[in-house]
Write a protein that holds these residues in place. Structure first.
Motif, PDB file in Angstrom:
ATOM      1  N   GLU A  92      34.770  29.648  45.994  1.00  0.00           N
ATOM      2  CA  GLU A  92      35.943  29.955  45.164  1.00  0.00           C
ATOM      3  C   GLU A  92      35.693  31.129  44.222  1.00  0.00           C
ATOM      4  OE1 GLU A  92      37.603  26.917  42.746  1.00  0.00           O
ATOM      5  OE2 GLU A  92      39.027  26.451  44.333  1.00  0.00           O
ATOM      6  N   ARG A  93      34.413  31.424  43.983  1.00  0.00           N
ATOM      7  CA  ARG A  93      34.085  32.437  42.974  1.00  0.00           C
ATOM      8  C   ARG A  93      34.038  33.841  43.551  1.00  0.00           C
ATOM      9  NH1 ARG A  93      30.923  31.356  37.657  1.00  0.00           N
ATOM     10  NH2 ARG A  93      31.727  29.314  37.179  1.00  0.00           N
ATOM     11  N   ALA A  94      34.378  34.790  42.719  1.00  0.00           N
ATOM     12  CA  ALA A  94      34.275  36.184  43.153  1.00  0.00           C
ATOM     13  C   ALA A  94      33.838  37.037  41.974  1.00  0.00           C
ATOM     14  CB  ALA A  94      35.620  36.669  43.666  1.00  0.00           C
ATOM     15  N   VAL A  95      33.211  38.149  42.271  1.00  0.00           N
ATOM     16  CA  VAL A  95      32.851  39.111  41.233  1.00  0.00           C
ATOM     17  C   VAL A  95      33.748  40.326  41.420  1.00  0.00           C
ATOM     18  CG1 VAL A  95      31.026  40.610  40.323  1.00  0.00           C
ATOM     19  CG2 VAL A  95      30.468  38.298  41.141  1.00  0.00           C
ATOM     20  N   ILE A  96      34.322  40.758  40.312  1.00  0.00           N
ATOM     21  CA  ILE A  96      35.227  41.919  40.350  1.00  0.00           C
ATOM     22  C   ILE A  96      34.637  43.016  39.485  1.00  0.00           C
ATOM     23  CG2 ILE A  96      37.547  42.722  39.765  1.00  0.00           C
ATOM     24  CD1 ILE A  96      38.460  39.875  39.701  1.00  0.00           C
ATOM     25  N   ARG A  97      34.832  44.255  39.890  1.00  0.00           N
ATOM     26  CA  ARG A  97      34.429  45.407  39.077  1.00  0.00           C
ATOM     27  C   ARG A  97      35.717  46.148  38.706  1.00  0.00           C
ATOM     28  NH1 ARG A  97      29.484  46.647  36.929  1.00  0.00           N
ATOM     29  NH2 ARG A  97      28.528  45.982  38.887  1.00  0.00           N
ATOM     30  N   THR A  98      35.951  46.322  37.392  1.00  0.00           N
ATOM     31  CA  THR A  98      37.164  47.048  36.994  1.00  0.00           C
ATOM     32  C   THR A  98      36.924  48.549  37.151  1.00  0.00           C
ATOM     33  OG1 THR A  98      36.577  47.368  34.668  1.00  0.00           O
ATOM     34  CG2 THR A  98      37.645  45.281  35.235  1.00  0.00           C
ATOM     35  N   ALA A  99      38.012  49.298  37.121  1.00  0.00           N
ATOM     36  CA  ALA A  99      37.895  50.750  37.278  1.00  0.00           C
ATOM     37  C   ALA A  99      37.003  51.331  36.180  1.00  0.00           C
ATOM     38  CB  ALA A  99      39.279  51.386  37.233  1.00  0.00           C
ATOM     39  N   GLY A 100      37.038  50.713  34.994  1.00  0.00           N
ATOM     40  CA  GLY A 100      36.208  51.189  33.880  1.00  0.00           C
ATOM     41  C   GLY A 100      34.776  50.680  33.925  1.00  0.00           C
ATOM     42  N   GLY A 101      34.407  49.939  34.984  1.00  0.00           N
ATOM     43  CA  GLY A 101      33.025  49.549  35.188  1.00  0.00           C
ATOM     44  C   GLY A 101      32.643  48.161  34.703  1.00  0.00           C
ATOM     45  N   LEU A 102      33.587  47.378  34.166  1.00  0.00           N
ATOM     46  CA  LEU A 102      33.235  46.024  33.732  1.00  0.00           C
ATOM     47  C   LEU A 102      33.022  45.117  34.936  1.00  0.00           C
ATOM     48  CD1 LEU A 102      35.777  45.344  30.833  1.00  0.00           C
ATOM     49  CD2 LEU A 102      33.337  45.855  30.635  1.00  0.00           C
ATOM     50  N   ARG A 103      32.007  44.245  34.827  1.00  0.00           N
ATOM     51  CA  ARG A 103      31.730  43.295  35.908  1.00  0.00           C
ATOM     52  C   ARG A 103      32.233  41.938  35.437  1.00  0.00           C
ATOM     53  NH1 ARG A 103      28.255  39.415  37.036  1.00  0.00           N
ATOM     54  NH2 ARG A 103      27.454  39.167  39.145  1.00  0.00           N
ATOM     55  N   LEU A 104      33.153  41.359  36.181  1.00  0.00           N
ATOM     56  CA  LEU A 104      33.775  40.106  35.736  1.00  0.00           C
ATOM     57  C   LEU A 104      33.679  39.042  36.817  1.00  0.00           C
ATOM     58  CD1 LEU A 104      37.090  41.650  34.348  1.00  0.00           C
ATOM     59  CD2 LEU A 104      35.055  41.020  33.021  1.00  0.00           C
ATOM     60  N   GLU A 105      33.462  37.808  36.388  1.00  0.00           N
ATOM     61  CA  GLU A 105      33.507  36.695  37.343  1.00  0.00           C
ATOM     62  C   GLU A 105      34.869  36.040  37.274  1.00  0.00           C
ATOM     63  OE1 GLU A 105      30.244  33.962  37.138  1.00  0.00           O
ATOM     64  OE2 GLU A 105      28.825  35.580  36.786  1.00  0.00           O
ATOM     65  N   ALA A 106      35.366  35.659  38.434  1.00  0.00           N
ATOM     66  CA  ALA A 106      36.704  35.076  38.500  1.00  0.00           C
ATOM     67  C   ALA A 106      36.737  34.033  39.618  1.00  0.00           C
ATOM     68  CB  ALA A 106      37.730  36.178  38.776  1.00  0.00           C
ATOM     69  N   VAL A 107      37.855  33.308  39.703  1.00  0.00           N
ATOM     70  CA  VAL A 107      37.998  32.337  40.800  1.00  0.00           C
ATOM     71  C   VAL A 107      39.267  32.633  41.590  1.00  0.00           C
ATOM     72  CG1 VAL A 107      36.725  30.430  39.748  1.00  0.00           C
ATOM     73  CG2 VAL A 107      39.166  30.680  39.281  1.00  0.00           C
ATOM     74  N   ALA A 108      39.227  32.236  42.841  1.00  0.00           N
ATOM     75  CA  ALA A 108      40.410  32.365  43.699  1.00  0.00           C
ATOM     76  C   ALA A 108      40.738  30.958  44.183  1.00  0.00           C
ATOM     77  CB  ALA A 108      40.112  33.282  44.870  1.00  0.00           C
ATOM     78  N   PRO A 109      41.541  30.206  43.434  1.00  0.00           N
ATOM     79  CA  PRO A 109      41.762  28.806  43.793  1.00  0.00           C
ATOM     80  C   PRO A 109      42.755  28.646  44.936  1.00  0.00           C
ATOM     81  CG  PRO A 109      42.967  29.348  41.813  1.00  0.00           C
ATOM     82  CD  PRO A 109      42.298  30.610  42.262  1.00  0.00           C
ATOM     83  N   ASN A 110      42.921  27.414  45.377  1.00  0.00           N
ATOM     84  CA  ASN A 110      43.952  27.053  46.360  1.00  0.00           C
ATOM     85  C   ASN A 110      43.791  27.722  47.706  1.00  0.00           C
ATOM     86  OD1 ASN A 110      45.264  25.253  44.746  1.00  0.00           O
ATOM     87  ND2 ASN A 110      46.656  26.798  43.917  1.00  0.00           N
ATOM     88  N   GLY A 111      42.562  27.949  48.117  1.00  0.00           N
ATOM     89  CA  GLY A 111      42.354  28.402  49.485  1.00  0.00           C
ATOM     90  C   GLY A 111      42.502  29.892  49.694  1.00  0.00           C
ATOM     91  N   PHE A 112      43.007  30.631  48.708  1.00  0.00           N
ATOM     92  CA  PHE A 112      43.127  32.080  48.887  1.00  0.00           C
ATOM     93  C   PHE A 112      41.745  32.716  48.760  1.00  0.00           C
ATOM     94  CE2 PHE A 112      43.377  36.182  46.637  1.00  0.00           C
ATOM     95  CZ  PHE A 112      43.917  36.923  47.670  1.00  0.00           C
ATOM     96  N   ARG A 113      41.366  33.550  49.723  1.00  0.00           N
ATOM     97  CA  ARG A 113      40.052  34.199  49.689  1.00  0.00           C
ATOM     98  C   ARG A 113      40.206  35.710  49.745  1.00  0.00           C
ATOM     99  NH1 ARG A 113      38.855  30.477  47.849  1.00  0.00           N
ATOM    100  NH2 ARG A 113      37.701  28.681  48.543  1.00  0.00           N
ATOM    101  N   PRO A 114      39.852  36.397  48.653  1.00  0.00           N
ATOM    102  CA  PRO A 114      39.903  37.860  48.718  1.00  0.00           C
ATOM    103  C   PRO A 114      38.721  38.385  49.539  1.00  0.00           C
ATOM    104  CG  PRO A 114      39.036  37.152  46.591  1.00  0.00           C
ATOM    105  CD  PRO A 114      39.345  35.893  47.358  1.00  0.00           C
TER     106      PRO A 114
END
Ligand SMILES: Nc1ncnc2c1ncn2[C@@H]1O[C@H](COP(=O)(O)OP(=O)(O)OP(=O)(O)O)[C@@H](O)[C@H]1O
Length: 377
Positions: free
Chosen positions: A268-290
């Motif tokens: 469920e977890r994903a790591v995202i990088r914003t355009a400005g370079g921040l590294r963020l952890e997030a979740v994709a619940p309910n079966g959606f998988r990026p």
């Protein structure tokens, strides 16, 4: 889309067993080449307080008018209590409508306003008296039966309109922004009264509003609409905690939207990088998988952001603006990547207020940072 279906399935499980009061089956309504409602399918159950919520012009009233019979669908079917309503005129449908404008007869007193429909239907006198008395008691207007509408407050006039709609014992009550003309305090009081009343009479209420707080307060379930299409159908907590897309996340409450690219996915977890370079952890619940490399948007509510504390995501920020809101304070923060974050903090005497220009760290947990399915919509 997949997430929306999962949320609906979860809801369906809870509503299962209750008979369907109103079914909209692939309903479309066009006015010339303009599509006001598009391919709308919904089951509203007996005894449910169901709201249609969305911005002005999204098709809420048109949907309600198709259930009432004031409009016919261009395509699709409206089914009430198991019967197709195609060609059935409004007065033959087991539904009643309460409008924002109460449309009371000014020359008739409360009793006669409520009794009007029963008299026309030839209901015997004794029964009229009993049923009007019951309806007035339900809306807390006993003792006001001989008053003219001009001598009633706005809230009382709205109660007369409700009593008039309830006296016919409809299976379904349709309410189109019925509290729209009342001031905020009275509106809040009437919201609770309406909810209690609905519980007491057990009639299905279908309620149209553009006010998200009103819908969250009163409804068992809500259909959020935009541009003629349903965006999500769910109970209030699910809509708030698990919005299906950016529109719902933005429309229900306040939210921070973070844009970035997916760097890694694990369950469920994903790591995202914003355009400005921040590294963020997030979740994709309910079966959606990026997918890795995908451009996505993630939403995090202002009250989930903790100023000066630890968490999965910690960002150094600067206080840009401080807005005192009474029970809480809103902080507008500038993140190092140039992004703007809104945080809410409950006010208590101990916590010193932050000042503009102060450097702070702001933290939130990955589980509160929901990936919304990217820019595909
Ligand atoms: N009779 C009509 N002829 C042409 N267009 C119409 C008609 N009725 C509604 N529309 C259009 O359909 C769209 C949806 O209208 P509708 O009244 O259902 O919206 P709504 O969500 O209830 O908005 P509001 O909150 O402002 O009442 C609007 O763009 C409106 O202009």
């Amino acid at each position: 889309m997949e997430r929306q279906n999962t949320a609906e399935r979860r809801q369906g499980a809870r509503e299962e067993g209750r008979p369907v009061a109103v079914r909209l089956q692939n309903v479309t309504k066009r006015f010339g080449d303009f599509t006001a409602v598009e391919d709308l399918s919904l089951d509203i159950h007996e005894g449910e307080f169901f709201s249609l919520l969305g911005p002005s012009g999204c098709g809420k009233t048109t949907t309600l008018r198709m259930i009432a019979g004031f409009e016919e669908p261009t395509e699709g079917e409206v089914v009430v209590a198991g019967r197709s309503m195609r060609g059935v005129p409004p007065y033959r449908r087991p539904v009643n409508t309460v409008f924002q404008s109460y449309a009371l007869f000014p020359h008739l007193d409360v009793f006669e306003n409520v009794a009007f429909g029963l008299r026309r239907a030839g209901v015997p006198k004794g029964e009229i008296s009993r049923r009007v008395g019951e309806a007035c008691a339900l809306v807390k207007l006993s003792g006001f039966e001989r008053r003219k509408p001009s001598r009633l407050s706005g809230g009382q006039q709205q109660r007369v309109a409700l009593a008039r709609a309830l006296v016919n014992r409809p299976k379904v009550l349709l309410l189109d922004e019925p509290l729209g003309a009342l001031d905020l305090k009275l509106r809040k009081q009437m919201q609770l009264e309406l909810k209690n009343l609905q519980h007491e009479v057990g009639i299905t209420f279908i309620y149209v509003t553009h006010d998200q707080e009103e819908a969250l307060t009163m409804s068992d379930r809500i259909a959020v609409m935009n541009e003629g299409r349903v965006q999500q159908v769910a109970d209030p907590a699910t809509l708030y905690e698990l919005p299906a897309n950016r529109f719902v996340a933005d429309f229900i409450g306040q939210t921070n939207i973070l844009e970035g690219t997916v760097e890694a996915v694990e369950g469920e977890r994903a790591v995202i990088r914003t355009a400005g370079g921040l590294r963020l952890e997030a979740v994709a619940p309910n079966g959606f998988r990026p997918a890795v490399g995908e451009a996505v948007e993630a939403a995090v509510r202002p009250e989930k952001l903790r100023v000066g504390e630890a968490g999965d995501n910690v960002v150094a920020a600067e206080v840009a603006e401080v807005v005192y809101l009474g029970s809480s304070t809103q902080y507008i923060l500038r993140a190092p990547d140039g992004g703007r974050l809104v945080a809410h903090r409950q006010n208590d005497r101990e916590a010193a207020a932050l000042r503009p220009g102060e450097a702070v760290s702001v933290a939130w947990d990955a589980r509160h940072c929901l990936i919304l399915g990217g820019k595909r919509g």
